[in-house]
Every structure is written in structure tokens, then in C-alpha cells.
Design a protein around this motif. Structure first.
Motif, mmCIF file in Angstrom:
data_model
loop_
_atom_site.group_PDB
_atom_site.id
_atom_site.type_symbol
_atom_site.label_atom_id
_atom_site.label_comp_id
_atom_site.label_asym_id
_atom_site.label_seq_id
_atom_site.Cartn_x
_atom_site.Cartn_y
_atom_site.Cartn_z
ATOM 1 N N UNK A 190 5.113 -3.875 6.119
ATOM 2 C CA UNK A 190 4.091 -2.996 6.695
ATOM 3 C C UNK A 190 3.542 -2.046 5.638
ATOM 4 N N UNK A 191 4.415 -1.593 4.720
ATOM 5 C CA UNK A 191 3.956 -0.768 3.599
ATOM 6 C C UNK A 191 2.938 -1.541 2.770
ATOM 7 N N UNK A 192 3.254 -2.804 2.481
ATOM 8 C CA UNK A 192 2.351 -3.627 1.683
ATOM 9 C C UNK A 192 1.017 -3.840 2.396
ATOM 10 N N UNK A 193 1.079 -4.092 3.694
ATOM 11 C CA UNK A 193 -0.161 -4.294 4.452
ATOM 12 C C UNK A 193 -1.021 -3.037 4.415
ATOM 13 N N UNK A 194 -0.397 -1.881 4.576
ATOM 14 C CA UNK A 194 -1.151 -0.626 4.514
ATOM 15 C C UNK A 194 -1.805 -0.463 3.154
ATOM 16 N N UNK A 195 -0.990 -0.596 2.108
ATOM 17 C CA UNK A 195 -1.493 -0.291 0.772
ATOM 18 C C UNK A 195 -2.526 -1.313 0.297
ATOM 19 N N UNK A 196 -2.454 -2.529 0.791
ATOM 20 C CA UNK A 196 -3.390 -3.558 0.355
ATOM 21 C C UNK A 196 -4.677 -3.570 1.173
ATOM 22 N N UNK A 197 -4.579 -3.360 2.468
ATOM 23 C CA UNK A 197 -5.746 -3.540 3.337
ATOM 24 C C UNK A 197 -6.194 -2.271 4.067
ATOM 25 N N UNK A 198 -5.367 -1.217 4.051
ATOM 26 C CA UNK A 198 -5.674 -0.028 4.842
ATOM 27 C C UNK A 198 -6.686 0.898 4.179
ATOM 28 N N UNK B 252 -6.907 10.702 1.806
ATOM 29 C CA UNK B 252 -6.375 11.735 0.920
ATOM 30 C C UNK B 252 -5.710 12.823 1.746
ATOM 31 N N UNK B 253 -4.513 13.181 1.346
ATOM 32 C CA UNK B 253 -3.768 14.225 2.056
ATOM 33 C C UNK B 253 -2.886 14.968 1.071
ATOM 34 N N UNK B 254 -3.041 16.280 1.042
ATOM 35 C CA UNK B 254 -2.204 17.138 0.195
ATOM 36 C C UNK B 254 -2.219 16.665 -1.262
ATOM 37 N N UNK B 255 -3.417 16.284 -1.725
ATOM 38 C CA UNK B 255 -3.576 15.929 -3.131
ATOM 39 C C UNK B 255 -3.143 14.520 -3.497
ATOM 40 N N UNK B 256 -2.753 13.722 -2.485
ATOM 41 C CA UNK B 256 -2.343 12.355 -2.776
ATOM 42 C C UNK B 256 -3.136 11.379 -1.925
ATOM 43 N N UNK B 257 -3.201 10.138 -2.383
ATOM 44 C CA UNK B 257 -3.891 9.113 -1.610
ATOM 45 C C UNK B 257 -2.867 8.243 -0.870
ATOM 46 N N UNK B 258 -3.057 8.152 0.429
ATOM 47 C CA UNK B 258 -2.246 7.274 1.266
ATOM 48 C C UNK B 258 -3.175 6.212 1.849
ATOM 49 N N UNK B 259 -2.624 5.315 2.618
ATOM 50 C CA UNK B 259 -3.446 4.298 3.264
ATOM 51 C C UNK B 259 -3.081 4.208 4.736
ATOM 52 N N UNK B 260 -4.107 4.238 5.581
ATOM 53 C CA UNK B 260 -3.889 4.080 7.019
ATOM 54 C C UNK B 260 -3.426 2.653 7.314
ATOM 55 N N UNK B 261 -2.758 2.469 8.441
ATOM 56 C CA UNK B 261 -2.404 1.107 8.838
ATOM 57 C C UNK B 261 -3.709 0.338 9.056
ATOM 58 N N UNK B 262 -3.791 -0.909 8.602
ATOM 59 C CA UNK B 262 -5.042 -1.668 8.715
ATOM 60 C C UNK B 262 -5.508 -1.818 10.160
ATOM 61 N N UNK B 263 -6.813 -1.886 10.314
ATOM 62 C CA UNK B 263 -7.403 -2.166 11.624
ATOM 63 C C UNK B 263 -7.383 -3.674 11.869
ATOM 64 N N UNK B 264 -7.591 -4.112 13.111
ATOM 65 C CA UNK B 264 -7.712 -5.549 13.379
ATOM 66 C C UNK B 264 -8.763 -6.205 12.483
ATOM 67 N N UNK B 265 -9.908 -5.553 12.294
ATOM 68 C CA UNK B 265 -10.969 -6.137 11.464
ATOM 69 C C UNK B 265 -10.503 -6.286 10.013
#
Length: 299
Positions: free
Chosen positions: A145-153, A157-170
DNA sequence: TGCCAGGCGGATT
DNA sequence: AATCCGCATGGC
């Protein structure tokens, strides 16, 4: 950055964040310190946990920890209502436990992890993560799930860092099978892609309102979703607290402690175990037993 | 090495 | 309606 404090003293039966998030029910949270979720013990600390949400519009990161009888949270949005919902803070553990059988195994599980709540995950993330769960260890489901977020999400930006949301169906429907296989999804790769596409095209995922067994049957329309995965989504995302997923651990439990519940097929065995575990909240009790057997053993 | 991990889809009987 | 088989990957 917004922040807040949710007093836990009025949560009936109490609340324990670590066992709630590290019990193998949700794969949509991670620890800020980068530590893997414990497979064999609970550390008893006050680590920050992170997740993402789209419940308030644009994707946002939420950071939360349990300290001094409260949940402390930080986010770019007012996260309190999201946390109350996602962590099922309204559940009355005393009443739930009272519905469970007095059996030794069940009572030891409740004693050991008292304060653990069911989660209420977003349905799509729950669906995809449990499609990924087939024949897979808890730690690796989490990594996927971490990989899916980081690859497709979507980057957030939050507190000076970039995160990735969980991917949408699309976003997942647009992925290729090869791209998904590169994330070590193995034979689950086409299931994830196809099910994301079905959601995107309008196949109903939020089946709340349907009777339990009909809802389970409905979810098996998705690819990679059989009765067990469907039960997980119903239990951990769609408020069917009676759902009892029959996984390898629970099947061992049936052999050892509830042999009379084995009926030779999923529907009837599930029905029998559901009654043995108290009916309406059988899935709650099942989740305690699952966590207890996996981590503390049954010796 | 061979077995197992929160099983499922498809074919066969 | 049951049963069998193949399926990716990684940890032990």
C-alpha cells in the motif's frame, strides 16, 4: 497547521491507538518514525501515526498519537471528525465485550489488547489492500500500500514534506499491469487494476444498506474478491460488525476451539462462527482473537 | 530447500 | 456444490 486534542476519558471501555492500527485490520496508516508495524509485540510507546484522507475535499495528511489519555492530532485540515469516524471512537467496548462468549481464548484476547477498536477505513483503500492480502504476510501487504501511494497517489505537502494520498480508483485504473507487477504485487496486479476500473465505472462498492450476506455476495463482483476478502471490507470499512472473515488463522481457531462450527463451506461455517462469537459484534471479537493469536500466540 | 503467508479464478467433477 | 490447480513474491 491545525492541531487538536481528543479526550479519550469519555470513550466507553477506553481506546488504544497502537493495537487499533497495528492489528492487521488497516493498511492505510504508517508510522512517522519509519518503524515497521510490530509483528510479534507491541512496544507500548507514543509514536506518531500518519494517514491521508479525502473526506474534507482535497487530499490531506493527518498525524496522530496517543498521549496522556488523549489523541493529539496535527493536519492541514480540522481532522477531529475524520478521526472519530476512522477510529470508531463512538464504539462502546464494554457493551461489545458483553456480547462475546465467556470462552477462555476470547476473554484472554480482550484482556491482552483491551482498548483496540475496529477501524472504519475508506472503502476503496480497504478493497485494494485486502485484494493485495491474498496469500501475503501482514508486513508485505502494508508495504504494497505504501508503494501504491508513492507511485500513483497525488502528492500532498504537509509540514515541509511531501507525502502521497492513497490512489483514487481512476489513478489505479490508469496503471498498467506491468507497472503494478513492478511493485511486487505478483498475480494480484491485474486484480487491482481491474477492480479499480470497475469502481471507476460505477460498480457499487458502498453496499451498506444491503443485508449482510447479500452485501458479501455483491462485493465478490470485484476481481480478486472472494468471500474472505469481501468479509474484510465489510468489517473494516462498511460497518458490518457481524462479518467474520475466515482466514487461515481463524480456520485454525475453528479446528482447535470451535470444531462444531466447521460446516464444509464458507457460508455455513461463517454463519455458525458468527453465532458462536455473539452475533452482532462477532467481527469485533474475531479481530481481537486474530490479533491475539498472531502476536501473543495461543499457548 | 520447501513451506507458508488475513485466497482467488478457472476448470473439472 | 465441492475439489483441484496455478498463481508471484519474500521470509524463514
Amino acid at each position: 497547521m491545525e492541531h487538536g486534542r481528543i479526550d479519550l476519558s469519555d470513550v466507553p471501555g477506553g481506546f488504544d491507538l497502537q493495537s487499533t492500527l497495528e492489528s492487521g485490520q488497516s493498511y492505510l496508516w504508517w508510522r512517522a518514525d519509519g518503524q515497521d508495524f510490530a509483528d510479534d509485540h507491541l512496544y507500548g510507546g507514543e509514536a506518531w501515526y500518519l494517514t491521508t484522507t479525502r473526506a474534507l475535499g482535497e487530499p490531506a495528511v493527518i498525524r496522530v498519537r496517543q498521549r496522556d489519555g488523549a489523541l493529539e492530532w496535527q493536519s492541514s485540515v480540522d481532522a477531529e471528525s475524520v478521526l472519530r469516524r476512522r477510529l470508531r471512537l463512538d464504539d462502546d467496548l464494554d457493551a461489545i465485550r458483553a456480547s462475546a462468549p465467556p470462552d477462555d481464548l476470547v476473554q484472554r484476547a480482550y484482556d491482552t489488547y483491551w482498548g483496540m477498536h475496529l477501524v472504519r477505513d475508506p472503502a476503496f483503500g480497504s478493497l485494494i489492500s485486502f485484494i493485495c492480502s491474498a496469500q501475503m504476510r501482514v508486513s508485505r501487504i502494508h508495504e504494497m500500500q505504501q508503494s501504491l501511494r508513492e507511485t500513483f497517489g497525488t502528492p500532498v505537502t504537509f509540514d515541509g514534506r511531501t507525502y502521497h494520498a492513497y490512489p483514487t480508483p481512476a489513478q489505479l485504473a490508469a496503471a498498467t499491469e506491468d507497472e503494478l507487477r513492478e511493485l511486487s504485487l505478483g498475480y494480484r496486479a491485474p486484480y487491482v487494476r481491474k477492480s479499480a476500473e470497475l469502481v471507476e465505472q460505477g460498480t457499487p462498492l458502498d453496499v451498506r444498506g444491503q443485508p449482510y450476506e447479500q452485501a458479501r455476495e455483491s462485493l465478490t463482483e470485484f476481481v480478486g474478491v472472494g468471500e474472505k476478502v469481501a468479509d474484510c471490507v465489510l468489517l473494516f470499512a462498511l460497518d458490518y460488525t457481524q462479518a467474520v472473515p475466515l482466514d487461515t488463522w481463524i480456520r485454525k481457531t475453528i479446528d482447535e476451539y470451535y470444531p462444531g462450527c466447521e460446516q464444509g463451506n464458507y457460508t455455513d461455517t461463517s454463519r455458525a462462527l458468527r453465532e458462536a462469537l455473539g452475533g452482532e459484534y462477532a467481527g469485533y471479537t474475531q479481530t481481537y482473537v486474530f490479533h491475539f493469536l498472531r502476536n501473543a500466540g495461543d499457548g
